[in-house]
Design a protein around this motif. Structure first.
Motif, PDB file in Angstrom:
ATOM      1  N   PRO A 136      69.390  52.210  45.673  1.00 22.90           N
ATOM      2  CA  PRO A 136      67.940  52.091  45.590  1.00 22.90           C
ATOM      3  C   PRO A 136      67.405  53.417  45.376  1.00 22.90           C
ATOM      4  O   PRO A 136      66.223  53.464  44.965  1.00 22.90           O
ATOM      5  CB  PRO A 136      68.043  51.360  46.894  1.00 22.90           C
ATOM      6  N   LEU A 137      68.043  54.640  45.807  1.00 23.68           N
ATOM      7  CA  LEU A 137      67.668  55.872  45.557  1.00 23.68           C
ATOM      8  C   LEU A 137      67.600  56.244  43.885  1.00 23.68           C
ATOM      9  O   LEU A 137      66.482  56.508  43.760  1.00 23.68           O
ATOM     10  CB  LEU A 137      68.597  57.057  46.416  1.00 23.68           C
ATOM     11  N   TRP A 138      68.523  55.757  43.411  1.00 21.15           N
ATOM     12  CA  TRP A 138      68.459  55.854  42.015  1.00 21.15           C
ATOM     13  C   TRP A 138      67.591  54.947  41.289  1.00 21.15           C
ATOM     14  O   TRP A 138      66.711  55.415  40.585  1.00 21.15           O
ATOM     15  CB  TRP A 138      70.040  55.790  41.254  1.00 21.15           C
ATOM     16  N   LEU A 139      67.305  54.032  41.899  1.00 20.51           N
ATOM     17  CA  LEU A 139      66.320  53.099  41.280  1.00 20.51           C
ATOM     18  C   LEU A 139      64.986  53.563  41.370  1.00 20.51           C
ATOM     19  O   LEU A 139      64.102  53.540  40.674  1.00 20.51           O
ATOM     20  CB  LEU A 139      66.501  51.462  41.857  1.00 20.51           C
ATOM     21  N   GLY A 140      64.654  54.235  42.738  1.00 20.74           N
ATOM     22  CA  GLY A 140      63.372  54.719  43.066  1.00 20.74           C
ATOM     23  C   GLY A 140      63.250  55.788  42.249  1.00 20.74           C
ATOM     24  O   GLY A 140      61.914  56.064  41.780  1.00 20.74           O
ATOM     25  N   SER A 141      64.109  56.666  41.844  1.00 27.91           N
ATOM     26  CA  SER A 141      63.836  57.830  41.116  1.00 27.91           C
ATOM     27  C   SER A 141      63.501  57.472  39.605  1.00 27.91           C
ATOM     28  O   SER A 141      62.626  58.134  39.199  1.00 27.91           O
ATOM     29  CB  SER A 141      65.164  58.668  41.044  1.00 27.91           C
ATOM     30  N   LEU A 142      64.338  56.476  39.026  1.00 33.93           N
ATOM     31  CA  LEU A 142      63.760  55.941  37.945  1.00 33.93           C
ATOM     32  C   LEU A 142      62.390  55.316  37.837  1.00 33.93           C
ATOM     33  O   LEU A 142      61.665  55.571  36.841  1.00 33.93           O
ATOM     34  CB  LEU A 142      64.729  54.751  37.412  1.00 33.93           C
ATOM     35  N   LEU A 143      61.941  54.590  38.817  1.00 30.36           N
ATOM     36  CA  LEU A 143      60.830  54.022  38.853  1.00 30.36           C
ATOM     37  C   LEU A 143      59.568  55.003  38.913  1.00 30.36           C
ATOM     38  O   LEU A 143      58.576  55.066  38.347  1.00 30.36           O
ATOM     39  CB  LEU A 143      60.521  53.013  40.033  1.00 30.36           C
ATOM     40  N   LEU A 144      59.979  56.065  39.729  1.00 35.75           N
ATOM     41  CA  LEU A 144      58.936  57.082  39.864  1.00 35.75           C
ATOM     42  C   LEU A 144      58.771  58.052  38.742  1.00 35.75           C
ATOM     43  O   LEU A 144      57.776  58.389  38.246  1.00 35.75           O
ATOM     44  CB  LEU A 144      59.177  58.024  41.145  1.00 35.75           C
ATOM     45  N   SER A 145      59.999  58.152  38.238  1.00 38.33           N
ATOM     46  CA  SER A 145      59.956  58.863  36.764  1.00 38.33           C
ATOM     47  C   SER A 145      58.911  58.246  35.910  1.00 38.33           C
ATOM     48  O   SER A 145      58.192  58.446  34.872  1.00 38.33           O
ATOM     49  CB  SER A 145      61.286  59.167  36.166  1.00 38.33           C
ATOM     50  N   ALA A 146      59.276  56.942  35.750  1.00 42.38           N
ATOM     51  CA  ALA A 146      58.617  56.045  34.651  1.00 42.38           C
ATOM     52  C   ALA A 146      57.206  56.214  35.245  1.00 42.38           C
ATOM     53  O   ALA A 146      56.154  56.194  34.324  1.00 42.38           O
ATOM     54  CB  ALA A 146      59.037  54.641  34.787  1.00 42.38           C
ATOM     55  N   ALA A 147      56.636  56.070  36.301  1.00 47.00           N
ATOM     56  CA  ALA A 147      55.299  56.041  36.899  1.00 47.00           C
ATOM     57  C   ALA A 147      54.664  57.312  36.563  1.00 47.00           C
ATOM     58  O   ALA A 147      53.476  57.582  35.982  1.00 47.00           O
ATOM     59  CB  ALA A 147      55.302  55.721  38.106  1.00 47.00           C
ATOM     60  N   ILE A 148      55.515  58.495  36.368  1.00 44.78           N
ATOM     61  CA  ILE A 148      54.977  59.881  36.078  1.00 44.78           C
ATOM     62  C   ILE A 148      54.596  59.899  34.435  1.00 44.78           C
ATOM     63  O   ILE A 148      53.368  60.163  34.336  1.00 44.78           O
ATOM     64  CB  ILE A 148      56.021  60.916  36.478  1.00 44.78           C
ATOM     65  N   VAL A 149      55.556  59.286  33.785  1.00 47.62           N
ATOM     66  CA  VAL A 149      55.248  59.204  32.308  1.00 47.62           C
ATOM     67  C   VAL A 149      54.146  58.479  32.167  1.00 47.62           C
ATOM     68  O   VAL A 149      53.494  58.713  31.216  1.00 47.62           O
ATOM     69  CB  VAL A 149      56.864  59.001  31.685  1.00 47.62           C
ATOM     70  N   LEU A 150      54.090  57.163  32.511  1.00 51.31           N
ATOM     71  CA  LEU A 150      52.912  56.177  32.193  1.00 51.31           C
ATOM     72  C   LEU A 150      51.753  56.894  32.712  1.00 51.31           C
ATOM     73  O   LEU A 150      50.747  56.719  32.046  1.00 51.31           O
ATOM     74  CB  LEU A 150      53.282  55.041  32.980  1.00 51.31           C
ATOM     75  N   GLU A 151      51.661  57.634  33.819  1.00 52.02           N
ATOM     76  CA  GLU A 151      50.362  57.961  34.233  1.00 52.02           C
ATOM     77  C   GLU A 151      49.972  59.147  33.423  1.00 52.02           C
ATOM     78  O   GLU A 151      48.718  59.352  33.186  1.00 52.02           O
ATOM     79  CB  GLU A 151      50.597  58.711  35.609  1.00 52.02           C
ATOM     80  N   HIS A 152      50.953  59.932  32.808  1.00 53.71           N
ATOM     81  CA  HIS A 152      50.509  61.140  31.924  1.00 53.71           C
ATOM     82  C   HIS A 152      50.038  60.376  30.579  1.00 53.71           C
ATOM     83  O   HIS A 152      48.811  60.794  29.996  1.00 53.71           O
ATOM     84  CB  HIS A 152      51.460  61.787  31.738  1.00 53.71           C
ATOM     85  N   GLU A 153      50.506  59.265  30.095  1.00 55.28           N
ATOM     86  CA  GLU A 153      50.230  58.957  28.838  1.00 55.28           C
ATOM     87  C   GLU A 153      48.895  57.908  29.132  1.00 55.28           C
ATOM     88  O   GLU A 153      48.130  58.159  28.027  1.00 55.28           O
ATOM     89  CB  GLU A 153      51.349  57.878  28.420  1.00 55.28           C
ATOM     90  N   ILE A 154      48.830  57.356  30.089  1.00 55.34           N
ATOM     91  CA  ILE A 154      47.500  56.276  30.263  1.00 55.34           C
ATOM     92  C   ILE A 154      46.317  57.377  30.730  1.00 55.34           C
ATOM     93  O   ILE A 154      45.352  57.323  29.993  1.00 55.34           O
ATOM     94  CB  ILE A 154      47.891  55.287  31.072  1.00 55.34           C
ATOM     95  N   VAL A 155      46.403  58.092  31.665  1.00 54.22           N
ATOM     96  CA  VAL A 155      45.349  58.671  32.294  1.00 54.22           C
ATOM     97  C   VAL A 155      44.900  60.007  31.412  1.00 54.22           C
ATOM     98  O   VAL A 155      43.830  60.408  31.453  1.00 54.22           O
ATOM     99  CB  VAL A 155      45.698  59.153  33.711  1.00 54.22           C
ATOM    100  N   GLY A 156      46.177  60.717  30.945  1.00 51.62           N
ATOM    101  CA  GLY A 156      46.044  61.895  30.066  1.00 51.62           C
ATOM    102  C   GLY A 156      46.311  62.965  31.113  1.00 51.62           C
ATOM    103  O   GLY A 156      46.448  63.071  32.194  1.00 51.62           O
ATOM    104  N   PRO A 157      46.542  64.481  30.362  1.00 52.03           N
ATOM    105  CA  PRO A 157      46.424  65.329  31.402  1.00 52.03           C
ATOM    106  C   PRO A 157      45.492  65.694  32.425  1.00 52.03           C
ATOM    107  O   PRO A 157      44.421  65.532  32.162  1.00 52.03           O
ATOM    108  CB  PRO A 157      46.664  66.586  30.352  1.00 52.03           C
ATOM    109  N   SER A 158      45.937  66.378  33.520  1.00 56.45           N
ATOM    110  CA  SER A 158      44.937  66.812  34.672  1.00 56.45           C
ATOM    111  C   SER A 158      44.777  68.291  34.441  1.00 56.45           C
ATOM    112  O   SER A 158      45.720  69.106  34.794  1.00 56.45           O
ATOM    113  CB  SER A 158      45.409  66.121  35.752  1.00 56.45           C
TER     114      SER A 158
END
Length: 612
Positions: free
Chosen positions: A389-411
């Motif tokens: 579950p730690l590995w799964l959590g890392s994958l989900l968080l990494s995907a969330a970071i990538v998607l947040e960057h692509e959808i929201v754009g740079p801050s």
């Protein structure tokens, strides 16, 4: 003190000191590696990533990376010791258990707990084990007990009949015992506790088997001699090597364990020394010490985290060490075998039971009086399954970071207040550094293990070319299997934490193939998750998709992998092509070979009928 206890070849107790520097070396290397990995990831993320996501990802990653680093450095230590020909305890060419075996003086019981097992296979292993023991000339120091917890009357009748036939075949009379409990209180631990109360006072030591265990007579005699020469030793755990199954899945895992497992076990023995662990079988135990100090408590509350302790072995080792007895692991003693599940679902089901048992250990980590190494073993057992579950959590968080960057754009004005904008940073150097470090942790031990085999015993495992091809194919198989097992384990952990308990049914044995309907039922959710991940990432962050494919490929192929790897004919074909061979197959080991033949042909001479 007896003369034998002064012999460095047999006295384990004399090696108990000097563990501090070994543990500092390992722990220091692990911490430095984990720190380097966390630093590279933090730099790769840059200041534009939201602070909450950064903290969560770094926490998940740090635990996962430290866990991988521990196995990596243990493997490196094992490689160095094997390459130099040094014993992990003595750090010399000769260590405890080496040399000519002395005459035994004590009495050792071989305990074989069974629970609704297939009797003909169990008795085939026992016959092989006993004949090997007779060949040492010291079988008179041993007795054999089959401790039945079988609940099915028809199987129990087969067991009773088989015992009589086996007594006649071996000519050992009442030194081969069988009894059936009417109540399965305490499962395996309770089964052994009942034997301790009824027979334990007659024996100095007990060698505990599982129903699928096999051990050479020479190994058993050496274990008994080590116990007689080491008055402060309570347990000696052998490195049980898998063998005997023919499906492609089992053959790949058997090969993997044989190539890498011994090296890893050697590294762990180096730093654990007299505070090693017990894995519940293929070990010798001092009867009086175990009876006095290793009875299991019943945890308060209901299952799954309360009630009877399912995974007894780690706890028994911790209690043994708490009472002042040493617990050793000796991977240098060969001739100790077990079997593996033959398909991915049976493999996962077995882990499901172990996960519940290991999570119960969280309630014992703080128990009074435990050695800190015993607490570490309990934590390591828990981490072995929380890593998923730690590995799964890392994958989900990494995907969330990538998607947040692509959808929201740079801050441009990120997590730290500033009058000046934070321009997006692409720290490719840190990303590549982290990838190289991760690849080294995962794949360098495999390469080093192959180097050891190519320089020594490659001939008995098919030759150098076959060994190299087998390692490459095993690496690919492991990469595809890893995300499948990650999801199985994650679901199991979350289910247990949510209060869903599991029993302890008999383990599935034999070369069990899997049909497509079963594979689709068990893996459909994984396929759907993989497909959704590809669609979402492919739509919103296509540049990230190549990094995700190594994970989702295993999920998308899970049903096919499960079905085809469970086929016995594919495993037999691999053996014919000299792929995924174990050393016993190439060298014609008499003990493992006789047992495999007896089991595969279901030797009808032991029984009139075969239990399905």
């Amino acid at each position: 003190m007896s003369d034998r206890s002064r012999d460095p070849h047999w006295n384990l107790d004399r090696h108990a000191t000097g563990a501090g520097w070994r543990r500092l070396v390992l722990i220091g290397a692990v911490l430095m590696t984990a720190t380097a990995g966390v630093h590279l990831l933090a730099m790769a993320l840059g200041p534009q990533v939201p602070l909450g996501l950064v903290i969560a990802l770094l926490a998940f990653f740090a635990l996962s990376f430290a866990w991988i680093a521990l196995s990596f450095w243990a493997a490196i230590l094992g490689f160095l010791l094997n390459a130099l020909g040094l014993h992990p305890l003595s750090l010399s060419r000769v260590g405890p258990g080496d040399g000519a075996v002395p005459e035994l003086r004590g009495h050792t019981a071989i305990l074989v707990p069974v629970y609704n097992e297939q009797p003909d296979e169990v008795f085939a292993r026992l016959e092989t084990t006993w004949r090997s023991l007779e060949a040492t000339g010291q079988a008179g120091a041993f007795a054999l007990f089959v401790l039945s917890d079988t609940t099915v009357d028809a199987i129990a009748a087969e067991e009773e009949k088989g015992i009589e036939v086996l007594r006649q075949r071996l000519g050992i009379g009442e030194r081969l015992h069988w009894r059936r409990r009417t109540a399965n209180t305490g499962r395996k631990a309770g089964n052994i506790a009942e034997w301790l109360d009824s027979h334990g006072s007659r024996f100095d030591h007990m060698i505990v088997f599982d129903a699928d265990s096999l051990m050479s007579g020479d190994t058993m005699v050496r274990l008994a001699a080590l116990m007689e020469a080491s008055p402060r030793t309570g347990m000696v755990q052998t490195h049980a090597e898998p063998m005997g199954r023919e499906t492609l899945f089992a053959r790949v895992l058997q090969f993997s364990a044989r190539v890498y497992g011994g090296m890893l076990a050697t590294g762990h023995a180096f730093w654990q020394k007299g505070e090693a662990n017990y894995f519940g079988h293929n070990a010798i135990i001092r009867v009086a010490a175990f009876s006095d100090h290793c009875r299991l408590p019943v945890l308060t509350g209901q299952a799954p985290l309360g009630g009877e302790i399912l995974s007894h072995d780690f706890v028994e080792a911790a209690f043994m060490r708490r009472a002042g007895w040493f617990v050793w692991s000796l991977p240098t003693l060969h001739g100790s075998y077990e079997e593996l599940p033959s398909n991915v679902v049976d493999y996962a089901v077995r882990d499901r039971r172990w996960i519940q048992g290991n999570l119960q250990h969280a309630r014992l980590v703080g128990a009074r009086g435990l050695h800190w190494m015993s607490r570490l073993h309990l934590v390591m057992g828990i981490m072995g399954y929380l890593a998923s579950p730690l590995w799964l959590g890392s994958l989900l968080l990494s995907a969330a970071i990538v998607l947040e960057h692509e959808i929201v754009g740079p801050s441009y004005f990120g997590r730290v207040p500033s009058l000046f904008p934070n321009w997006p940073q692409y720290n490719t150097g840190h990303v590549h550094g982290l990838l190289v470090l991760t690849a080294a942790l995962l794949f360098l031990p495999k390469l080093l293990a192959l180097v050891l085999r190519l320089g020594g015993s490659s001939r008995v495992q098919g030759g150098r070319l076959a060994m190299t091809v087998s390692v490459l194919l095993e690496t690919l198989f492991s990469m595809l299997l890893a995300p499948v097992m990650m999801l199985f384990h994650s679901v199991f952990v979350l289910g247990i934490l949510a209060g869903r308990a599991v029993g302890w049914p008999p383990q599935a044995r034999g070369d069990r193939g899997m049909e497509w309907d079963t594979a689709l039922e068990r893996h459909l959710g994984q396929v759907v998750l993989g497909a959704v991940a590809v669609l979402v990432i492919g739509s919103w962050a296509p540049a990230f998709l190549p990094w995700l494919l190594p994970v989702v490929a295993g999920l998308l192929l899970a049903p096919s992998l499960a079905v085809y790897s469970s086929r016995r004919e594919f495993g037999v074909a691999a053996r014919r092509w000299r792929l995924f061979l174990t050393p016993e197959e190439g060298a014609g080991d008499p003990v493992a070979g006789r047992a495999s033949v007896a089991i595969s042909t279901k030797d009808s001479a032991l029984h009139g009928n075969t239990q399905a």
